[in-house]
Design a protein around this motif. Structure first.
Motif, PDB file in Angstrom:
ATOM      1  N   LYS A   1      35.494  44.511  48.343  1.00 38.94           N
ATOM      2  CA  LYS A   1      34.869  44.872  49.616  1.00 38.94           C
ATOM      3  C   LYS A   1      34.472  43.634  50.405  1.00 38.94           C
ATOM      4  N   CYS A   2      34.380  43.812  51.740  1.00 34.97           N
ATOM      5  CA  CYS A   2      33.999  42.692  52.598  1.00 34.97           C
ATOM      6  C   CYS A   2      32.657  42.082  52.186  1.00 34.97           C
ATOM      7  N   ASN A   3      31.676  42.942  51.873  1.00 32.02           N
ATOM      8  CA  ASN A   3      30.352  42.426  51.538  1.00 32.02           C
ATOM      9  C   ASN A   3      30.368  41.508  50.324  1.00 32.02           C
TER      10      ASN A   3
ATOM     11  N   LYS B   1      43.055  36.569  48.451  1.00 31.60           N
ATOM     12  CA  LYS B   1      43.840  37.787  48.646  1.00 31.60           C
ATOM     13  C   LYS B   1      43.190  38.668  49.726  1.00 31.60           C
ATOM     14  N   HIS B   2      41.854  38.780  49.631  1.00 28.59           N
ATOM     15  CA  HIS B   2      41.141  39.578  50.623  1.00 28.59           C
ATOM     16  C   HIS B   2      41.248  38.949  52.017  1.00 28.59           C
ATOM     17  N   LEU B   3      41.054  37.647  52.083  1.00 36.50           N
ATOM     18  CA  LEU B   3      41.097  36.963  53.378  1.00 36.50           C
ATOM     19  C   LEU B   3      42.444  37.176  54.072  1.00 36.50           C
TER      20      LEU B   3
ATOM     21  N   THR C   1      44.210  39.734  54.029  1.00 36.65           N
ATOM     22  CA  THR C   1      44.400  41.094  54.521  1.00 36.65           C
ATOM     23  C   THR C   1      43.298  41.525  55.474  1.00 36.65           C
ATOM     24  N   CYS C   2      42.254  40.716  55.617  1.00 37.84           N
ATOM     25  CA  CYS C   2      41.094  41.137  56.428  1.00 37.84           C
ATOM     26  C   CYS C   2      40.790  40.085  57.487  1.00 37.84           C
ATOM     27  N   ASP C   3      41.114  40.453  58.744  1.00 35.16           N
ATOM     28  CA  ASP C   3      40.926  39.518  59.848  1.00 35.16           C
ATOM     29  C   ASP C   3      39.487  39.063  59.998  1.00 35.16           C
ATOM     30  N   GLU C   4      38.575  40.043  59.827  1.00 36.07           N
ATOM     31  CA  GLU C   4      37.183  39.728  60.103  1.00 36.07           C
ATOM     32  C   GLU C   4      36.640  38.710  59.108  1.00 36.07           C
ATOM     33  N   CYS C   5      36.918  38.914  57.841  1.00 36.83           N
ATOM     34  CA  CYS C   5      36.454  37.967  56.818  1.00 36.83           C
ATOM     35  C   CYS C   5      37.116  36.605  57.020  1.00 36.83           C
ATOM     36  N   MET C   6      38.361  36.633  57.432  1.00 30.80           N
ATOM     37  CA  MET C   6      39.064  35.384  57.690  1.00 30.80           C
ATOM     38  C   MET C   6      38.377  34.619  58.809  1.00 30.80           C
TER      39      MET C   6
HETATM   40 ZN   LIG Z   1      36.830  41.680  54.740  1.00 29.23          ZN
END
Ligand SMILES: [Zn+2]
Lengths: 196, 151
Positions: free
Chosen positions: B2-4, B28-30, B32-37
């Motif tokens: 999860k993002c959190n 891996k998460h970064l 796929t997730c623009d916001e976290c990136m």
């Molecule tokens: Zn995220």
């Protein structure tokens, strides 16, 4: 061996300084000036403020050299004075400090924007990044902030941080852990509100 | 992931203190997730200023300035000392008056009971409230105090 020799030198310098020897004091200043300025800068952000405060730190070193006890390392004692002076400076100048830093960073970001062409509205400028970093750092508790600055600005090992701060090594570890958590939380909250 | 959870690990990821597997999971998460990136990029830039600020190049003559300041202060102290010596008779008289006032006050308080109750922490709260007129960025960092881990 070199460690021993250099520590021996430090203690000799302090004994000479106790007798009012300005040449020895100059040697001590030149040996530690970068380290002291770096610590002060971690707290204050501005380089000019950090140098001014570092001068005060060395004056205090000179004046309190008579109270220095040979059991501890000179560097530990020096760092401790730099930390206390920085914390007091922030406490005493809280308002002035924050306000003057802001105008600094606005000027800085204006300059850097000019240099780099322009930036989109939701882009955080260089000056702002820096300003926000120090606001976030200064929102940490004194202990968290100090552990973080000694570790990240000065690259000191946990054991040395623990003797400067007078806490156990495990306390240093947990202070650093919480400092990083809080710092990233504050920065992410800030980005969240300012770029979306 | 999860993002959190990623948010809690970002700083450790950036400083390279995560294990291989943890680091791979964040990466891996970064991807796929623009916001976290986006967050990760901003955080990298902000924290990157620490490395820039660490590079200290001391103003030439720094030690001279410290020594000049020291001489100046020592001179001032000598002056202050001789001033105090000259003013000694007046200071003694003032001390006698202050002592008399103090004794008078203490006696008065004892008989009136209680005396003035100074509320502890009042001064600090007052200063704090006063800072509310600061600009939004400062406010932001002042008002979120409660949400963070204490010592
Ligand atoms: Zn995220």
């Amino acid at each position: 061996m070199t460690q021993f020799v250099s520590n021996q030198n430090d203690h000799d310098l302090i004994s000479a300084i106790k007798d009012g020897d300005h040449d020895s004091f100059r040697i001590l200043v030149e040996k530690y000036q970068e380290r002291v300025i770096r610590i002060c800068r971690g707290y204050l952000g501005s380089y000019e403020d950090a140098e001014d405060l570092a001068q005060e730190v060395f004056i205090e070193v000179y004046k309190s050299s008579v109270k220095f006890r040979e059991q501890s390392e000179v560097s530990t004692w020096l760092y401790r004075i730099a930390v206390n002076r920085s914390l007091n400076y922030i406490r005493d100048n809280r308002k002035k400090f924050i306000l003057s830093k802001r105008s600094d960073s606005y000027e800085m970001s204006a300059i850097e924007n000019k240099a780099s062409g322009s930036s989109a509205d939701n882009e955080i400028t260089a000056g702002e990044h820096r300003h926000v970093l120090h606001l976030a750092l200064n929102s940490l508790s004194d202990n968290q902030k100090t552990a973080f600055i000694l570790n990240k600005y000065e690259d000191l090992p946990y054991i040395e941080i623990s003797s400067i701060m007078g806490v156990s090594i495990s306390s240093v570890e947990s202070l650093l852990f919480r400092a990083k958590r809080n710092l990233q939380k504050r920065l992410l909250d800030y980005y969240n509100k300012n770029m979306l | 992931m999860k993002c959190n959870n990623i948010h809690n690990d970002l700083i450790s990821y950036l400083e390279g203190s995560l294990s291989r597997e943890e680091s791979n999971a964040v990466e891996k998460h970064l991807n796929t997730c623009d916001e976290c990136m986006k967050f990760s990029d901003k955080l990298r830039v902000s924290l990157g200023y620490i490395d820039i600020e660490k590079e200290v190049s001391v103003t030439p003559g720094f030690a001279d300035m410290v020594l000049a300041k020291l001489d100046n202060e020592v001179d001032n102290e000598v002056e202050e000392f001789s001033l105090i010596n000259r003013m000694m008779p007046a200071l003694t008289a003032a001390a006698v008056v202050l002592f008399a006032v103090f004794v008078g006050n203490t006696l008065a308080k004892q008989f009136s009971g209680g005396g003035d109750m100074v509320e502890q922490g009042y001064h600090e709260e007052f200063l704090y409230a006063n800072e509310i007129y600061l600009e939004p960025i400062e406010n932001f960092f002042l008002l979120t105090e409660e949400n963070y881990e204490k010592d």
